[in-house]
Every structure is written in structure tokens, then in C-alpha cells.
Design a protein around this motif. Structure first.
Motif, mmCIF file in Angstrom:
data_model
loop_
_atom_site.group_PDB
_atom_site.id
_atom_site.type_symbol
_atom_site.label_atom_id
_atom_site.label_comp_id
_atom_site.label_asym_id
_atom_site.label_seq_id
_atom_site.Cartn_x
_atom_site.Cartn_y
_atom_site.Cartn_z
ATOM 1 N N VAL A 567 0.986 -1.318 -0.052
ATOM 2 C CA VAL A 567 -0.102 -0.271 -0.309
ATOM 3 C C VAL A 567 0.719 1.633 0.510
ATOM 4 C CG1 VAL A 567 -1.439 -1.347 1.606
ATOM 5 C CG2 VAL A 567 -0.308 -0.054 2.512
ATOM 6 N N PRO A 568 0.281 2.454 -0.137
ATOM 7 C CA PRO A 568 1.113 3.693 -0.341
ATOM 8 C C PRO A 568 1.362 4.275 0.408
ATOM 9 C CG PRO A 568 -0.791 3.720 -1.576
ATOM 10 C CD PRO A 568 -0.769 2.472 -1.333
ATOM 11 N N ALA A 569 -0.347 3.785 2.072
ATOM 12 C CA ALA A 569 0.028 4.627 3.367
ATOM 13 C C ALA A 569 1.354 4.913 3.953
ATOM 14 C CB ALA A 569 -0.841 4.048 3.811
ATOM 15 N N CYS A 570 1.641 6.196 4.013
ATOM 16 C CA CYS A 570 2.900 6.047 4.969
ATOM 17 C C CYS A 570 4.258 6.263 3.907
ATOM 18 C CB CYS A 570 2.460 4.779 6.535
ATOM 19 S SG CYS A 570 4.284 5.706 7.637
ATOM 20 N N GLY A 571 3.979 6.396 2.490
ATOM 21 C CA GLY A 571 4.836 6.572 1.977
ATOM 22 C C GLY A 571 5.431 7.878 0.993
#
Length: 644
Positions: A567-571
Motif C-alpha cells: 500500500v502507498p500509505a505512510c510512504g
């Protein structure tokens, strides 16, 4: 750092109705561009995302300005030029608007379902071969401003540059950003105003992409690439001639060589006399700080019999050879003569470490024979700096030794879970460290996590052994702007989550970043809880892992409350996160705690609990075991879902 908030992102579009001025000739725009070219390039250089390497930012800034001319007669914007010598010049106002707009578009991430913007693609021109062009180095004030601007998103950098370079009033800055498609203009002006640096620093040589210093590219790598190109060209000529033979070549197998035919390229790759051995001082002048700059070390670099065995096992490992590889790492033989990094005896084992530009390969055999030989592969494409700082040399009795980069001047061991415990120095002999405890092979309850600390030309870094050839780099900070774990605050941020690294063993992890995205007061008055997101990036790109962790005062380790993969979250592509947890107070009361990052405008729950709260924090008293869904909204209106 580029913000991912949709409301702050520029969109490429034509001027809005009612904002167009008088008609503008191409010649008029060209005259303005040529006259004010250095200032326009400086403006583009400041607005471009700092994540681009400085050399590429220089060439991209020149490319954006050179592409700013209209293709045909256009309408000039009604935004004044404002600076001396440019008042009332519609050509300059038009070109400047195009430069700012395309520089903002260059910082946008690529989308799956949309064609990439032209500004986001590498420009074919200008192009310089054999040289690296960099702005002149600035002083401490310029470096501090560069660092501060890197923490802003694109619209905020544009607002700062328009104020400082163009001397525009805020009302005119609003017009320019509005024409560029920026919605959250007020937020951009507010963030730009928080930069406590003099605008005069923007006129220094450190921000001038027209006053450059030239350095050569990697000469050894260019020579290798030239040889490879010649070999590839010769192979194409030979293959073309064989295809043209009557009968389709050698027979039913097409262009494949018969089993008895010799392959000169394969034989060259297995010849120990052709191994690449870099000079011990080459790294001092090399333009690269990766494994290609490592010299050949160890007392057995001249043992051709050992090197021949290592190369032969690499190409054709026998049934009794123990072979391991990090995920998605090809285990085939070398395509050409690889580079020798080490050949020596350590811990009663003869070890050879090789590098082929994509992989690190470690061959190990007992001192008294070849039975029980092992072959390990690790993918390291794109490794540079801290990521190319160390390689596992040997493991024995729960300890690990490292071979360090030639620029490393000191090594130490520290417990990541105890930030105040200090560092225990490791001896360095020929780049080889003394043994240190490795947490990668431990079983049972985790009581600490030992990591390797390196110092040298790359500063200071922390690396963690995760059971693979190359240790993972540890960083802390906001996604996309993570820094090496060096300061007290960064060490304290990592301490409660050190043991969570055990979940990342043997996963091909390249780097792990810990980001404290929120602090939340506890409802019983016992202090504040920390919300931290840890994200592990892999060498292969996919397989990333993100987890949200909740840590309360007095606890030794944080609790993992959410996990997600790929997932792209927190990136860097999506620097936002939302997580929740049930927490029991000292008085026995249960609360639903939820937090998002600072860009979260509101948080709400549904299901077992129906509550909404403004801001990025939510606290509500509830019952044990309650089931509830959690959602949030960012300041620009974009929804953000809970990490899971």
C-alpha cells in the motif's frame, strides 16, 4: 517533500475564462525568455522537487524554461511582472507562469490510470555526456534554506520563490498559483511564511543553475559500459549472420548453441584472471558511492584456485551446495566478469564476495575442504551511500561480522531499544568488523535489538541485520524526507519499535523508516501516547510493509495495531496514515483512540461507535471488544482510510 493532498496539487490547464490579457506573439515571449533566462531557470530550480538529484534538477530547470514558449499566438495573463525591468511585460508574465506550472507538475507522482505529464518525464534536451553539472556549493545558511525548502510541498516552495525572487505581493502570488491550478493557496502562503530565512539567499550561487561546476561521471563504469556495448554489438552481428544461414541456423533448437559448443562470454565470466579489482584509492575520486567503488580486500585475493571454485559454483551450484537468495533475486550465473570485493579466511571459513552490478554474491567453504559450501545472493541494484555501507561477511555462534565500505572510518554496536545506553566500539581491520551480536537468529521473547552504527564520509548511519547479506538502513522522519537515525529524538522514536523489526527478517528489506505522526493525550491524565508508522521498503519495489504502532508512557515496547502490505500509505507517494486502537486506562475504563497525521481535518467512527471529531485526534469512551470502522478526511477534502 511533495504533499500528496489533491487539493494542493497543480493541474495543467489553460488560463481560466476571464483571466486572459492581451494577445501575445511568440516572438515577444521569446524575447522575454532570452532576456531573463537566468532568473527563470533559478525560479524553476527552486520550485522543482528537492527529491531530484541536484544534477538532474539543473538540467530539468533548463529544459522547463526552454519549453515555456507558446506554440502559437496566445493570451497573456493579467498578472503583473512586478520586478524592475519587467513591469508591464506580458511576455515575461506568460513565460514565468508556464515555468511555475510545469515545475509544479514535475513533482506530481505518476498515476496508474492517467498519462504522465510531460514535465514529469526526463527531458531529452539539454543533455550532457561525460560530465556532471552541479550548482556551486553554498554556505551554512544556503544549506539550511535548502533543507527547509525540502520540507515544503510544491505550492509552498513556489510561493516562497515568487515572493523572494519575483518580489510579488501576496495578492499576485495568489493569482499565479491560482492560474497553475493550486487550490489550497492560503495553506501554501502560510507554509512559505514559516520559513525563517532571508529571501536574499535565493540570489546566492547555491541556487543558480546557470553558474555550475563540472565533474566527470564514473570513468570506470563508462569504460565497462563501452566494452559491454561493443560486445553486444558483436553478438548482434553474429546472431544476424546465423539467422541468415540456410536451413535456419544450427537446426531444430534455433539460435541456441549445441551443448558441446563453447561460449566465450561464459568462459570469460568464470576466469578468475578477468575479475574486476578496483584500486584501494579509487573511491576517493569516484563520482559514485556504491559497491562499484569498493576495492578488493582480504588476504586471499590472489588465490586463483579459490576464486575459480567460487565462480564455478556461482554458475553451476552442485546438489550439496546450500543456496539462498533474497526474494525476487535472480540466482543465475554472471553475465560477464564480476567485481571482486573480498577473498579471505574468517571464522574458520574461506569467503569470497563478488558483485555484478545487480547482486552481491557470497561464496563460503570450510577451510579443510569444499563439503558444506554455501552460496548466497542479495539484490542491491541502486544501492548508494548508506545502503552500500556494509555486507555480512560471516555468521557464527549468534554473532555477525561485516565487511564495510572503504569510506567507513568507525563502527559500533548499540541496542536500538535503549537509546541512552551508548555505543560499544567495534574494531575495524582491513574493513572487517569484530563480531557483534545479531538479533536476526534469536528466538523467544525480544528484550533488545542490536544494530550496527557506521561513521565516515557518509555521516553516521544505523543498519540492522535482518538475516540477509545486506543489512537494512534505518531512518526516521516524514515519508520522503527520512533521515538517518543519529539524533536523540530519532533514537527515542525508534526505541519502542525496535523489536518489531523481527517481523521483517528474510523479506528482502532495503530500508525501514519510523515516523511519529501524532501524539495523543491520554484521557486519564497519565501522559501522552505516541502513534508511529513504520514502513519497510524492499529492493524489488513491491512487497512493502507498513504498520501503525501505539505506545503509552511506561511501556517498554509499542503495540502493533494495524498492518498492511503493498500500500502507498505512510510512504512518499501517500504520506498520510490513520489508525485506531482500544485502550484500557489504569482505572479500568476502555477508550477508542484514533489518530491521523497533521494533515487530517476530521476523524469519524461508525458501527459499534458513532462519533466524529474535528482535527486529527479522536478519543471516545466505549466498551471492551467494541467493533467500529474508522475513516478520516484530509484538509483538502480527500478521504483517508484506516491502515489495515
Amino acid at each position: 517533500m511533495q504533499s500528496q493532498d489533491v487539493a494542493q496539487r497543480p493541474a495543467s490547464r489553460s488560463p481560466r475564462p476571464g483571466s486572459a490579457g492581451p494577445a501575445l506573439d511568440v516572438e515577444q515571449a521569446e524575447a522575454a525568455l532570452v532576456e531573463h533566462y537566468p532568473r527563470l531557470v533559478r525560479l524553476a530550480y527552486v520550485v522543482l522537487p528537492p527529491s531530484l538529484p541536484r544534477g538532474r534538477r539543473v538540467l530539468t530547470a533548463h529544459a522547463l524554461v526552454q519549453r515555456a514558449l507558446p506554440r502559437r499566438r496566445a493570451s497573456a495573463p493579467v498578472i503583473p511582472a512586478q520586478s524592475a525591468g519587467r513591469d508591464g511585460d506580458p511576455g515575461y508574465a506568460y513565460v514565468r507562469l508556464r515555468v511555475v506550472r510545469t515545475a509544479l507538475e514535475a513533482g506530481l507522482p505518476l498515476r496508474r490510470r492517467a498519462w504522465p505529464k510531460r514535465a514529469g518525464l526526463p527531458s531529452p534536451l539539454p543533455r550532457v555526456w561525460g560530465l556532471r553539472l552541479l550548482p556551486r556549493a553554498g554556505g551554512a545558511d544556503e544549506l539550511a534554506l535548502e533543507q527547509r525548502l525540502s520540507e515544503l510541498d510544491g505550492p509552498a516552495r513556489a510561493a516562497y520563490a515568487l515572493r523572494g525572487l519575483e518580489k510579488l505581493a501576496d495578492a499576485d502570488v495568489r493569482k499565479v498559483l491560482g492560474e497553475c491550478g493550486v487550490v489550497a493557496v492560503d495553506a501554501a502562503l502560510r507554509e512559505a511564511g514559516e520559513v525563517d530565512a532571508e529571501y536574499a539567499l535565493l540570489d546566492s550561487p547555491g541556487f543558480d543553475p546557470c553558474v555550475l561546476q563540472a565533474r566527470p561521471t564514473d570513468l570506470m563504469r563508462r569504460r565497462q559500459h563501452g566494452r559491454a556495448a561493443l560486445a553486444a554489438g558483436a553478438a548482434l552481428v553474429v546472431c544476424g549472420a546465423l539467422v541468415a544461414l540456410p536451413g535456419g541456423g544450427w537446426g531444430p533448437d534455433g539460435a541456441a548453441a549445441p551443448a558441446y559448443a563453447k561460449n566465450p562470454a561464459a568462459e570469460a565470466a568464470l576466469d578468475p584472471g578477468r575479475l574486476l579489482k578496483v584500486s584501494p584509492v579509487a573511491w576517493r575520486t569516484s563520482a559514485r558511492t556504491d559497491f562499484s567503488a569498493w576495492p578488493a580486500r582480504g588476504e586471499l585475493t590472489g588465490d586463483e584456485a579459490l576464486l575459480r571454485r567460487a565462480l564455478a559454483v556461482w554458475a553451476r551450484p552442485g546438489e550439496k551446495v546450500h543456496v539462498s537468495a533474497t526474494p525476487a533475486t535472480p540466482a543465475g550465473g554472471p553475465s560477464g566478469p564480476p567485481q571482486l570485493l573480498y577473498a579471505g579466511a574468517v571464522d574458520n571459513v574461506r569467503v569470497v564476495i563478488l558483485y555484478d552490478g545487480l547482486r552481491i554474491v557470497r561464496y563460503a567453504e570450510p577451510k579443510d575442504g569444499t563439503a558444506g559450501a554455501a552460496l548466497d545472493f542479495a539484490r542491491v541494484d541502486g544501492a548508494s551511500g548508506a545502503e552500500a555501507g556494509a555486507v555480512v561477511l560471516s555468521r557464527a555462534d549468534g554473532n555477525v561480522r561485516y565487511l564495510t565500505a572503504p569510506w567507513v572510518t568507525g563502527a559500533g554496536e548499540r541496542d536500538l531499544s535503549k537509546p541512552s545506553a551508548g555505543v560499544m566500539d567495534l574494531t575495524l581491520t582491513g574493513g572487517v568488523t569484530s563480531p557483534m551480536g545479531s538479533p536476526a537468529t534469536r528466538t523467544g521473547a525480544c528484550t533488545g535489538w542490536n544494530v550496527l552504527q557506521l561513521t565516515g564520509g557518509q555521516g553516521r548511519q544505523l543498519l540492522s541485520d535482518l538475516g540477509e547479506l545486506v543489512p537494512a538502513r534505518l531512518t526516521s522522519g516524514k515519508p520522503g524526507a527520512g533521515r538517518d537515525v543519529t539524533g536523540v529524538d530519532a533514537l527515542k522514536t525508534w526505541a519502542p519499535y525496535a523489536c518489531s523489526l523481527a517481523d521483517l527478517r528474510a523479506a528482502g528489506v532495503r530500508a525501514v523508516n519510523a515516523w511519529q505522526f501524532a501524539r495523543q493525550p491520554l484521557p486519564d491524565g497519565s501522559g501522552s501516547a505516541q502513534w508511529v508508522c513504520t514502513r519497510a521498503e524492499t529492493w524489488r519495489g513491491d512487497g512493502t510493509r507498513a504498520s501503525a504502532q501505539f505506545h503509552t508512557p511506561g511501556g517498554l515496547f509499542g503495540a502493533v495495531v494495524a498492518k498492511a502490505a503493498d500500500v502507498p500509505a505512510c510512504g512518499p507517494r501517500d504520506p498520510h496514515v490513520l489508525a485506531g486502537a482500544l485502550w484500557k486506562s489504569k482505572k479500568g475504563h476502555w477508550f477508542l483512540m484514533a489518530a491521523g497525521d497533521k494533515d487530517t481535518r476530521s476523524v469519524r467512527t461508525a458501527g459499534g461507535v458513532n462519533v466524529a471529531a474535528e482535527g486529527n485526534l479522536l478519543t471516545v469512551r466505549t466498551e471492551q471488544g467494541v467493533q467500529a470502522t474508522l475513516e478520516g478526511t484530509l484538509k483538502g477534502g480527500k478521504p483517508v482510510k484506516v491502515l489495515h
